[in-house]
Structures are given as C-alpha cells and as structure tokens.
Design a protein around this motif. Structure first.
Motif, PDB file in Angstrom:
ATOM      1  N   THR A   8       1.260  11.727  -1.298  1.00 50.41           N
ATOM      2  CA  THR A   8       1.702  11.298  -2.627  1.00 50.41           C
ATOM      3  C   THR A   8       2.223  12.496  -3.424  1.00 50.41           C
TER       4      THR A   8
ATOM      5  N   LEU B 162       0.810  -1.220   0.000  1.00 55.69           N
ATOM      6  CA  LEU B 162       0.000   0.000   0.000  1.00 55.69           C
ATOM      7  C   LEU B 162       0.842   1.269   0.000  1.00 55.69           C
ATOM      8  N   SER B 163       2.121   1.165   0.366  1.00 53.53           N
ATOM      9  CA  SER B 163       2.950   2.370   0.284  1.00 53.53           C
ATOM     10  C   SER B 163       3.742   2.399  -1.018  1.00 53.53           C
ATOM     11  N   SER B 164       3.586   1.371  -1.849  1.00 51.29           N
ATOM     12  CA  SER B 164       4.281   1.357  -3.141  1.00 51.29           C
ATOM     13  C   SER B 164       3.607   2.362  -4.084  1.00 51.29           C
ATOM     14  N   PRO B 165       4.318   2.749  -5.153  1.00 49.51           N
ATOM     15  CA  PRO B 165       3.735   3.729  -6.079  1.00 49.51           C
ATOM     16  C   PRO B 165       2.379   3.265  -6.624  1.00 49.51           C
ATOM     17  N   ILE B 166       2.198   1.956  -6.746  1.00 53.92           N
ATOM     18  CA  ILE B 166       0.953   1.468  -7.330  1.00 53.92           C
ATOM     19  C   ILE B 166      -0.111   1.317  -6.248  1.00 53.92           C
TER      20      ILE B 166
ATOM     21  N   GLN C 217      -8.075   4.282 -14.202  1.00 54.72           N
ATOM     22  CA  GLN C 217      -6.743   3.920 -14.711  1.00 54.72           C
ATOM     23  C   GLN C 217      -5.833   3.466 -13.565  1.00 54.72           C
ATOM     24  N   SER C 218      -5.979   4.079 -12.399  1.00 52.55           N
ATOM     25  CA  SER C 218      -5.145   3.684 -11.254  1.00 52.55           C
ATOM     26  C   SER C 218      -5.382   2.237 -10.858  1.00 52.55           C
ATOM     27  N   LEU C 219      -6.603   1.767 -11.098  1.00 56.89           N
ATOM     28  CA  LEU C 219      -6.913   0.381 -10.765  1.00 56.89           C
ATOM     29  C   LEU C 219      -6.500  -0.566 -11.882  1.00 56.89           C
ATOM     30  N   GLY C 220      -6.053   0.001 -12.993  1.00 61.39           N
ATOM     31  CA  GLY C 220      -5.719  -0.846 -14.138  1.00 61.39           C
ATOM     32  C   GLY C 220      -6.958  -1.297 -14.882  1.00 61.39           C
TER      33      GLY C 220
ATOM     34  N   ARG D  81      -0.366   2.853  -3.397  1.00 58.84           N
ATOM     35  CA  ARG D  81      -0.902   4.107  -2.848  1.00 58.84           C
ATOM     36  C   ARG D  81      -1.941   4.717  -3.788  1.00 58.84           C
ATOM     37  N   LYS D  82      -1.806   4.437  -5.083  1.00 56.63           N
ATOM     38  CA  LYS D  82      -2.830   4.922  -5.994  1.00 56.63           C
ATOM     39  C   LYS D  82      -4.096   4.053  -5.942  1.00 56.63           C
ATOM     40  N   PHE D  83      -3.951   2.776  -5.554  1.00 54.72           N
ATOM     41  CA  PHE D  83      -5.161   1.969  -5.311  1.00 54.72           C
ATOM     42  C   PHE D  83      -5.976   2.632  -4.202  1.00 54.72           C
TER      43      PHE D  83
ATOM     44  N   SER E 127      -8.923   8.997 -13.823  1.00 56.06           N
ATOM     45  CA  SER E 127      -7.712   8.602 -13.122  1.00 56.06           C
ATOM     46  C   SER E 127      -7.981   7.449 -12.164  1.00 56.06           C
ATOM     47  N   ALA E 128      -9.136   7.493 -11.508  1.00 60.57           N
ATOM     48  CA  ALA E 128      -9.463   6.437 -10.553  1.00 60.57           C
ATOM     49  C   ALA E 128      -9.527   5.079 -11.251  1.00 60.57           C
TER      50      ALA E 128
END
Ligand code: HEM
Ligand code: FES
Lengths: 253, 231
Positions: free
Chosen positions: B83, B8-12, B191-194, B14-16, B188-189
């Motif tokens: 972030t 959860l603190s990784s770049p990905i 795309q952040s989830l892929g 934290r965006k989740f 963005s929300a």
C-alpha cells in the motif's frame, strides 16, 4: 493616509508544457497592496512580465469569490495557503509579511498532471463523478415538489457534503495523494438522500474503482485533507464512504 | 456484485485488511503484555516460568497459534508495504517545500507520516525477538521444574539477556517505535473500518495516545527493571 505597500519574493514553479521539465523561477513583487488577493498580486506580476515580453505565469481561476473551485496551488507547503477554510482567490496579501519569500507549486499528484506552470489537469475528478456520482431522473410529467420527504437534519448533512467544490486541495495536501475526501463527499451526499438510493450500491463500487484507476493513493487517515478543504468538508465523509463500501461488499446487487 | 478480489485490492478494501490485521496484532500485544507482567513479580521467576510452561502444555496447539500469528504479521507487513509503495507512486513528483500542516483536526505528524518506517522497524524487531527468545529457548534454554514437572527456564534466559545494556537499549528503542506505530495505528484502524463518528474521533485519537504510551511503558519497563534489579 498613505497606502502601505509590501514587497514579497516569489519562487514560482514554471513549466512550459506537460512534457517539458520545469523549474523554480524567482520574481519580486513590489508595491503590493495588502488588500489584494493572492491572485490579484499574481495578475500584477504577470502584467509586468507581459510588458517585459516574457511569458506570464499560468494559473487557473474563474469566480474569484471562493465558490467555483477552479483556483488552487500550494503556497509554502500548504494547499490554498496558510489560512483555513479558504481558496487562494480569497487569500489576501495581508496574511503575509513585508519581505516574505513565498514558494508556489502546482498540485502534485500522478492523477493531476501539470498542463502548464501552476495549471493541472483535474479531469480525473470528472471521471470519478461520471463513474457514479449522479442520480437517474425519469422523464415525463414534472413530479410534485415535495413528494419525497427529507428530514431537516439529513438534508443539512447532505448539504455539508455537497459543499465540495472539487478544487483538488485534498489530493494536493494528502501525503498519499488520495482522493478519498472528494470521493467520500460525493458518495455521502447522494447516499444520505432518498433520490440517491437506486444507484447507491453501484455508485460506491464504481466511484471507488475509478479513484483507484486514476492512480490516486490510499487514505491513511491523516486528515490533512480536512484541514486544507476550503469548504471544511469533514473526515466523517470518508468514514461514511467506507461504510457504504462495506455495505456494497455484502450486497447482492 | 463486487468480487472479493477486486474489493480487497481496492483503496478501501486494502485498508480493511490492514485494519483488521492491525487490530488482531493489537489484541495479541495486549495479551502478550498482560502475561509478561509476571516478570515484575519478585519471586525469582516462578510466576513467569509457570505462565511460560502453560504455553508448552498446549503441545501442537501452540504451533497452530504461532503459525496463525505469523500469517497475520506477514499479511499486515506485506499489505502495508505494498500500500505504501502505491501511495508513493501516486505522487511521483515531490513538493520542493514539503507539506506543512494547516492544523485543525489534522493528524499530520511524525507518527502518521512514518507508519511504513516504524512498521518495517517492527518487522526487523520481530525477527530478532523471535530468534532471541523463541528460538534460543529451544536451543540454549536451561531446564527447571515448574509444579514438579520439567520445564524450560525462560526466566533465566530473559534475565540473562537483560544484564546486557545493548539488549536493554534495543528493546527500549523498539517499544518506543511500537508506541509511534500505535499512536496513529489505533485510531487509523477504527477510521479505516468506517467505525467513526465525528463526535468520537477526538476522544478515540486521544485514547490512542494513552494506549500507545501505556503499552510501550509496560513493555520497556521490563528490560529496564530487570537490568536495574541485576545491577
Ligand atoms: C511487522 C511489521 C509491521 C509493518 C511492516 C507494519 C506496517 C504498517 C503500515 C504500512 C500500516 C499502514 C499505515 C497507514 O496506511 O497509515 C500499518 C497500520 C497499522 N499497524 Fe502495522 N506494521 C507492522 C507491525 C504492527 C504491529 C506489531 C502492530 C500491533 C501491535 C501493528 C498495528 C497496526 C495498526 C493498528 C494499524 C492501523 C491500520 C489502519 O490504518 O487501518 N502493526 N502498519
Ligand atoms: S476562482 Fe473560484 S474558487 Fe477561486
């Protein structure tokens, strides 16, 4: 027919070394052939500087045909200049007008410290690759060439991701200095192919972690990276990386 | 294994967190708008007060819901700012000539570049807004009867506020800021989830604009409507 030439005014970032403080210097390039590449124009400016006994402007280049990813700097706020899908070595002076003022700066990112003038240290990319951007190969007898079947659509998609030349423009153009497009492309390329599967989970975990350790920023889905990429790598590589990460979060291995 | 804290603190990761909390806030805002649309019914506030009384009838459950919402807002705001600070640290030396977009599919625009600024403004708005109606409802709200039972006359409080052009202006401005936040945030929300395919991203981005405009218009119409109706 007389060759038309042009004059451009350059504002170039000069910095003697990593620890030195830099500043912009003004140069005027006269008699520029519009069919020169941007780097050739700089070569001419440098010859002049050398003749005058001054330090030439340091910049990186190697292939000069847009395929190696060595060259690159920011021209008027745009990585590799205003033309899309190209590197500076393939940018020609005809895309500028006579009398233009051109501002030239190195890639700016904490993870890409300036070595000299326009040359930055991009080894952070190498360390991201070393963290997981590889496949393990068995030694022993040569395997049969077509023993692993890969569909044409999948191999095409993997190839699109593999087109990344690691120039660093995506980082340079990102308002957050994020390396997500680079890392996403490398992860996607290997995640698409069966050869990449044994390390699939560990790869995304380690490469994303390394990207963070290097001090790159966090992607906020702006997509300027895609616009500046000389190989036009798609933002969908970043979406794929997120899905791979989500998969790794819920994986046991 | 990927430890949750590291994930959860990784770049990905934290965006989740940003994305899921952002989507939760979007859902809240949609419900909030639908309920508040009763303000447009010219019945002297009967429908609106009936809707508001429904929340009071929830009793302690209302506090649970409010605390939940507060937690999501705080999580989203603090995670967002942290972030953003990291992103600033990723480029200690700025460009002399600021980044100019090369066009194509790039979403580099005032909405996407100023998420932290529009977000911070929304945080400020939320504090004022909660004080303005939620707190003052308890402290200065008059009583009325809804379905034969005593209830707070929230309608009178709202209408009274929007007789003041300063409040009308502040709310209108805030909703324009919300529209900018969601113009980038909606897409963005996802795309952040892929949750994005190249085939869809153009349409989703366009839908985000329509969604942001409709939401902002729905809200900012209220103070303007009530102001004009009172004049
Ligand atoms: C309370 C004050 C708020 C602050 C400080 C704030 C801040 C932020 C920040 C900094 C981002 C990250 C943008 C990026 O990385 O590009 C963000 C994203 C987002 N925000 Fe907010 N925001 C706030 C309120 C809201 C509200 C009220 C909503 C919904 C109505 C909302 C919806 C979203 C969405 C959907 C995203 C996209 C998530 C993503 O990029 O993954 N935000 N916000
Ligand atoms: S020098 Fe090889 S890509 Fe420009």
């Amino acid at each position: 027919m007389a060759q038309e030439t042009m004059t451009v005014h350059l504002k170039v970032w000069r910095q003697a070394g990593p620890e030195e403080s830099g500043s912009f210097q003004n140069y005027t390039a006269e008699n520029v052939n519009p069919h020169m590449s941007f780097l050739e124009m700089l070569d001419v400016v440098n010859e002049d500087l050398i003749h005058k006994g001054e330090e030439p402007i340091e910049f990186d280049s190697d292939c000069r045909e847009g395929i190696c990813g060595t060259c690159g700097f920011v021209i008027n706020g745009q990585a590799h200049g205003e033309e899309r899908g190209t590197t500076v070595c393939q940018l020609h002076m005809r895309s500028f007008s006579d009398g233009d003022t051109i501002v030239i700066e190195p890639w700016r990112a904490k993870a890409f410290p300036v070595i000299k003038d326009l040359v930055v240290d991009r080894r952070a990319f190498d360390r991201i690759i070393a963290a997981g951007g590889y496949v393990s190969v068995g030694t022993g007898p040569k395997p049969d060439a077509n023993s692993i079947k890969v569909g044409k659509d999948v191999s095409d998609q993997a190839f699109d991701s593999a087109a990344c030349i690691g120039c660093g423009a995506c980082v340079a153009a990102c308002p957050n200095a994020s390396a997500s497009l680079f890392t996403g492309a490398k992860i996607t390329q290997l995640a698409m192919l069966p050869q990449g599967h044994p390390e699939r989970t560990r790869r995304v975990r380690e490469m994303v972690h390394q990207m963070q350790e290097e001090g790159f920023g966090n992607c906020s889905n702006i997509g300027e990276c895609e616009a500046v990429c000389p190989k036009e790598i798609s933002l969908s590589n970043i979406a794929k990386m997120k899905r791979e990460y989500l998969r790794a979060m819920f994986s046991d291995s | 294994m990927l430890p949750l804290k590291r994930a959860l603190s990784s770049p990905i990761g934290r965006k989740f967190v940003m994305s899921i909390s952002g989507i939760a806030l979007v859902l809240f805002v949609i419900v909030h708008l639908l309920g508040n649309l009763t303000l447009y019914i010219p019945d002297g506030g009967e429908s609106f007060n009936r809707y508001a009384a429904g929340f009071e009838a929830l009793g302690p459950m209302l506090y649970v819901m409010e605390l939940g919402l507060l937690a999501v807002i705080l999580l989203h705001a603090f995670w967002g700012i942290s972030t953003w600070l990291r992103n600033r640290r990723a480029r200690p030396e700025r460009y002399a000539k600021s980044i100019a977009t090369k066009g194509g599919g790039s979403n580099l625009n005032i909405a996407s570049r100023n998420m932290a600024i529009t977000g911070s403004f929304l945080f400020f708005f939320l504090i004022i807004h909660v004080w303005h109606f939620r707190v003052r409802k308890e402290t200065v709200g008059e009583k009325t009867t809804v379905n034969g039972q005593e209830a707070t006359d929230l309608y009178a409080l709202v209408v009274g506020s929007f007789e003041n052009p300063a409040w009308v202006f502040f709310y209108t401005l805030s909703m324009v800021v919300l529209a900018f936040h969601l113009r980038h945030g909606f897409w963005s929300a996802l795309q952040s989830l892929g949750a994005m395919k190249p085939r869809w991203s153009k349409q989703i981005y366009a839908f985000g604009l329509i969604f942001a405009i409709l939401l902002a218009l729905g809200f900012l119409g209220m103070p303007i409507y009530l102001f004009l109706a009172a004049a």
